[in-house]
Scaffold this active site. Sequence first.
Site, PDB file in Angstrom:
ATOM      1  CB  CYS A  34      33.633  24.093   8.913  1.00  0.00           C
ATOM      2  SG  CYS A  34      34.684  23.858   7.345  1.00  0.00           S
ATOM      3  NE  ARG A  77      33.169  19.507  12.525  1.00  0.00           N
ATOM      4  CZ  ARG A  77      33.352  18.347  12.928  1.00  0.00           C
ATOM      5  NH1 ARG A  77      33.060  17.535  13.936  1.00  0.00           N
ATOM      6  NH2 ARG A  77      32.513  18.282  12.164  1.00  0.00           N
ATOM      7  CD1 TRP A 122      41.628  22.200   6.978  1.00  0.00           C
ATOM      8  CD2 TRP A 122      39.513  21.536   5.681  1.00  0.00           C
ATOM      9  NE1 TRP A 122      42.082  21.667   6.553  1.00  0.00           N
ATOM     10  CE2 TRP A 122      41.775  21.155   5.318  1.00  0.00           C
ATOM     11  CE3 TRP A 122      38.858  21.154   4.346  1.00  0.00           C
ATOM     12  CZ2 TRP A 122      41.718  19.890   4.158  1.00  0.00           C
ATOM     13  CZ3 TRP A 122      39.128  20.744   3.833  1.00  0.00           C
ATOM     14  CH2 TRP A 122      40.804  19.706   3.223  1.00  0.00           C
ATOM     15  CG  ASN A 176      31.048  20.727   8.022  1.00  0.00           C
ATOM     16  OD1 ASN A 176      32.133  20.794   7.267  1.00  0.00           O
ATOM     17  ND2 ASN A 176      30.721  19.780   8.923  1.00  0.00           N
ATOM     18  N   GLY A 177      30.194  21.516   4.708  1.00  0.00           N
ATOM     19  CA  GLY A 177      30.897  20.379   3.452  1.00  0.00           C
ATOM     20  C   GLY A 177      30.633  21.074   1.991  1.00  0.00           C
ATOM     21  CD  GLU A 207      49.670   6.156  12.951  1.00  0.00           C
ATOM     22  OE1 GLU A 207      48.901   6.979  13.760  1.00  0.00           O
ATOM     23  OE2 GLU A 207      49.070   6.105  11.904  1.00  0.00           O
ATOM     24  CE  LYS A 216      49.422   9.674  14.676  1.00  0.00           C
ATOM     25  NZ  LYS A 216      49.161   9.819  13.000  1.00  0.00           N
ATOM     26  CD  GLU A 261      48.819  12.974  10.796  1.00  0.00           C
ATOM     27  OE1 GLU A 261      47.821  12.898  10.664  1.00  0.00           O
ATOM     28  OE2 GLU A 261      49.278  12.284  11.535  1.00  0.00           O
ATOM     29  CG  HIS A 313      62.881  -5.185  -4.163  1.00  0.00           C
ATOM     30  ND1 HIS A 313      63.872  -5.481  -5.182  1.00  0.00           N
ATOM     31  CD2 HIS A 313      62.937  -5.357  -3.302  1.00  0.00           C
ATOM     32  CE1 HIS A 313      63.641  -6.975  -5.155  1.00  0.00           C
ATOM     33  NE2 HIS A 313      63.171  -6.780  -3.306  1.00  0.00           N
ATOM     34  CE  LYS A 339      41.456  13.434  16.385  1.00  0.00           C
ATOM     35  NZ  LYS A 339      42.277  12.854  16.229  1.00  0.00           N
TER      36      LYS A 339
END
Length: 608
Positions: A2, A27, A73, A97-98, A481, A485, A488, A504, A603
């Site tokens: 947050c 955030r 968040w 935040n936390g 990566e 992307k 996301e 496989h 983020k």
Amino acid sequence: MCGIVGAASSRNIVPVLIEGLRKLEYRGYDSAGLAVVNDGLKRLRSTGRVADLADRAQSAAVEGTLGIAHTRWATHGAPSERNAHPHISGDLAVVHNGIIENHDAMRKELSAQGYVFVSDTDTEVIAHLVESLLKTGKNLFEATQMAVAKLEGAYAIAVVSATMPDTLIVARKGAPLLLGLGESENFAASDVSALLQVTQRVIYLEEGDCASLSTQGILIKDASGHPVERVVHVSQLSAQAIELGPYNHYMQKEIFEQPGAVANTLENVFGARSLQPELFGVDAAEMFKGLTSVNIVACGTSYHAGMVARYWIESVTGLPCNVEIASEYRYRTSVADPTGLFVTISQSGETADTLAALAHAAALGYERTLTICNVPESALMRQSRLRYLTRAGPEIGVASTKAFTTQLASLFLLTLVLARCRNRLSAEEEARHLAALRHLPAALQVVLQVEERVIQWAERFASKHHALFLGRGIHYPIAMEGALKLKEISYIHAEAYAAGELKHGPLALVDADMPVVTVAPNDALLEKLKSNMQEVRARGGELYVFADEDTNIEASDGVHVIKLTDHAGLLSPILHVLPLQLLAYHVALQKGTDVDKPRNLAKSVTVE
């Protein structure tokens, strides 16, 4: 995760709080709220974005000289107005935040005292706990100090009360919080970007600090309750650096900033004739002596950077290198190597899992620690013996781009320095690698010119629901990566595989509706990769191939090819990730998703 902003001033600080939240929305953006003290406590909350909160504040003509604000968040409780911060108890309001790990026990204790909980959050516990301590005759600073001593977990909090209309109290443990110093006004925030509108003079609070802010000044006490002085830093970040400028999205801006970001990150070596260990800290030469291994921990995109580095480190330095996901590392019984180098990688330097991994490594006996990070005063940077700053500049888009390429550049530099310290790098090889690094920004600029062709591919991808990404060797993490992307920001399910693993199991997924993106540099594994591509075509799969200019792969029915530049040797992964970023970006545009603020993500991951 947050974002917090607070201010104590003699002017109306609502515009400052709102603008600060705009800068912190990366955030978290599940909800937003603010509380100001003005002849009592006034609170506004919204389940929309910060822009919606701003409209509400304007309509309600909310003003105040003391206040706190928050963008969320969600962890405890779904995104809703009743779970949005600030949370109120009596005459006080709290933002947080936390995660408070003992909130269940505290909730039962406070409920027994008669407090009624109206949200599902762990944060409401803090509000009632501070208020209960105020009733014992403590002032707001004392009550906050006593309250946080009872909390288990991670927190950055800010508290205001109508009974103290000129004082803001903040505290932190395990989550970032800094103070901003103004003229007869002072501020607090999760990130310096929120305060550049009012000041560049900041103080980074240490673990366990509690601070009181007013127009008269600040008072900081450490975890033991003793008054302390903390260093004042002048931020080199400009307000213009965090503006969108001519771009449509921050992700687009940050993709195209990569040549400059990599150049800035490597600035110290561009004019050098040889590489010195001191690039990583004054003690680096001594700490790099006698190394027996390298252990890298990171999360998400940074983990992929570490996986690339493993190939570099083992092939160039001869040192064994292990790469682990930070959230897994401390929850298994591992065999430590106290004479090894322990490397943490993070964009923010506040990633909770990576911080915990570093602390765990120290407990296992690791003394040679190095952090590669984009934020100079972050917790990871302060807690590591050695450090290297990636000078990517602020990265606002949730999906990391320039942070990744600057991490790779830094890790390649580390590889060369370690090789030199181990006498595994001749003068001729060192000169050749330095020349390649100097050319890297120009090569990145050339690769970005493929955007128009990538847009054509994106139009075909937009209707897809799944995709496979293939790579071999050092380019397998680049495929990972690329898949990350796409997931996301476009919400297309994508998975990456080492191309040799295709037969496989994953080959069962291949059909005409499953696009297969292939990273195809002109390296020693190219012929093996071509065989894997033929396996895809034989099953009717459609290939989208990013190849080097000198790669003998041509477009044909079911095979689409974009050629980049000539093969860049060991630096090839840094070039090949750019078109994958562009592909994800333009697919997301085609689908109409929120590119910079994808659903369910934030983020800076400051919770476990």
